[in-house]
Design an enzyme around this catalytic site. Structure first.
Site, PDB file in Angstrom:
ATOM      1  N   TYR A 291      42.647 145.972  41.564  1.00 20.20           N
ATOM      2  CA  TYR A 291      44.180 145.193  42.449  1.00 20.20           C
ATOM      3  C   TYR A 291      45.064 147.029  42.193  1.00 20.20           C
ATOM      4  O   TYR A 291      45.738 147.390  42.173  1.00 20.20           O
ATOM      5  CB  TYR A 291      44.607 144.651  41.151  1.00 20.20           C
ATOM      6  CG  TYR A 291      45.776 144.198  41.962  1.00 20.20           C
ATOM      7  CD1 TYR A 291      46.467 142.929  42.623  1.00 20.20           C
ATOM      8  CD2 TYR A 291      47.247 145.278  41.691  1.00 20.20           C
ATOM      9  CE1 TYR A 291      47.279 142.626  43.259  1.00 20.20           C
ATOM     10  CE2 TYR A 291      49.103 144.968  42.497  1.00 20.20           C
ATOM     11  CZ  TYR A 291      48.700 143.391  43.481  1.00 20.20           C
ATOM     12  OH  TYR A 291      49.720 143.721  44.031  1.00 20.20           O
TER      13      TYR A 291
ATOM     14  N   GLU B   6      49.128 145.935  50.210  1.00 26.18           N
ATOM     15  CA  GLU B   6      48.063 145.772  49.184  1.00 26.18           C
ATOM     16  C   GLU B   6      46.687 144.739  49.535  1.00 26.18           C
ATOM     17  O   GLU B   6      46.030 145.166  50.341  1.00 26.18           O
ATOM     18  CB  GLU B   6      48.358 144.141  48.625  1.00 26.18           C
ATOM     19  CG  GLU B   6      47.760 143.794  47.756  1.00 26.18           C
ATOM     20  CD  GLU B   6      48.232 142.355  47.039  1.00 26.18           C
ATOM     21  OE1 GLU B   6      49.791 141.568  46.437  1.00 26.18           O
ATOM     22  OE2 GLU B   6      47.982 141.451  47.055  1.00 26.18           O
TER      23      GLU B   6
END
Ligand code: GDP
Ligand code: MN
Length: 361
Positions: A100, A183
């Site tokens: 992530y 992201e």
């Protein structure tokens, strides 16, 4: 403004971030022509603006034989209530590990913050809740054009170094696109290298013009009209129309209506220096909302002249009662004009809102 995954991936690719091969389709059969390009395994991803899309059934896996049928299935679904109109069909990556990474604006320290976690794919909030130390964070001075190597090392910990250039490119995206959030979840490693398997990009609304982004949201006829005149306009579900100049004054008018247990039908800020023409369009616009039988016009005359406003209100000649509160430049002339045509002009905002409440009831 939040971009769709495929839009964000296009941006990422421009900045050199590897993304899976993919095409956007708008009907199930369209996928067939692209199967030779995509390979044996395909991932079909609903292009809907909802979080947790995968878990909600918005990401399906298929192969060459089942792709069209699976696409048909996905098009027939609603993902958290949102119908699927576009699907991103991608090659299926042989994922080794999911990470992530995100970059956001940290308001309190007023600089970009980069978050990284060894376990991607799952929601970051959940990850942080379960184990605070699973998420590493570094702050980068907005003056820097790259993430400095020492911060990158701190961020990655034991994760593979080959992720670093991709994360640095994400930082370039973040800066170059005036992003609020960039992201990649998951950022994946495969035998063929690192890829952004998913992409999220939120561009600061204040930067849309600089970024040359035009928002093609479905606007109602009234919203289009408001945009044409440059009004800040929001429709609410009440019955009292509101027109003000300046966001603060307009908002205060809404608050006061709320305070007296009334319900505003809208927010409309005509902006600075409104002339007769603009005021007329604003009054006509609000008057055209169904259910509105009274409109409060609350204006402060500065550059805006009260006599101009009065002429605009009179020119609109609308059916709902218009109650006016004006103060400032040419106030007397405005009052005289309005009184001559039977309009009520009250001294205070409080009195104007109370009068509107009576009419609304
Ligand atoms: P989200 O639920 O909207 O965040 O959708 P994602 O695009 O992140 O996909 C959800 C999950 O599907 C990922 O975390 C992966 O586990 C899996 N996934 C997505 N693309 C691929 C792929 O190309 N190959 C494999 N094996 N899994 C994938
Ligand atoms: Mn994701």
């Amino acid at each position: 403004m939040k971009l769709l995954e495929y839009e964000a991936k296009r941006v990422f690719a421009e900045y050199g971030i590897p993304v899976p091969k993919g095409v956007v389709i708008r009907a199930p059969a369209e996928v067939a022509a692209h199967l030779p390009d995509l390979g044996d395994g395909v991932v079909l991803k609903a292009q809907v603006d909802v979080g947790g899309r995968g878990k909600a059934g918005g990401v399906l896996f298929a192969d060459t034989k089942t792709a069209v049928e699976t696409a048909r299935d996905l098009f027939s679904r609603e993902i958290k209530g949102v119908p699927v109109r576009e699907i991103l069909a991608e090659e299926r990556l042989p994922i080794e590990h999911e990470y992530y990474v995100s970059i956001a604006v940290d308001r309190s320290s007023r600089q970009p913050v980069v978050l990284f976690a060894d376990a991607g794919g799952v929601e970051i909030e959940r990850m942080a809740e379960e184990d605070e130390s699973a998420v590493r964070r570094v702050f980068v001075s907005p003056l820097l054009t790259d993430i400095p190597p020492f911060l990158m090392r701190e961020l990655l910990g034991g994760a593979p170094k080959e992720l670093a250039p991709v994360i640095n490119s994400l930082y370039h995206v973040f800066q170059g696109k005036d992003a609020m959030l960039a992201e990649i979840n998951p950022l994946v490693t495969t035998a063929r290298g690192v890829y952004a398997a998913d992409a999220k990009l939120i561009v600061d609304d204040n930067a849309l013009a600089r970024q040359g982004i035009t928002v093609n949201r479905d606007l109602s006829e009234r919203e289009r009209e408001a945009e044409k005149h440059g009004f800040s306009y929001v429709e609410l579900d009440g019955t009292i129309g509101v027109i003000g100049n300046g966001a603060g004054l307009t908002m205060s008018t809404l608050d006061l209506i709320e305070f007296y247990n009334g319900r505003a039908a809208n927010f409309l800020d005509v902006g600075g220096g409104a002339d007769q023409e603009r005021v007329m369009h604003a009054v006509k616009l609000v008057a055209s909302m169904p259910g509105v039988n009274v409109i409060v016009v609350n204006l402060l005359g500065g550059i805006t002249r009260c006599d101009e406003v009065a002429k605009g209100i009179i020119a609109a000649g609308v059916a709902p009662t218009v109650i006016v509160r004006m103060a400032g430049t040419n106030e007397e002339e405005g009052r005289r004009l309005l009184a001559g045509c039977g309009y009520r002009m009250l001294e205070s905002m409080d009195a104007a809102v109370k009068a509107a409440m009576e009419v609304a009831e």
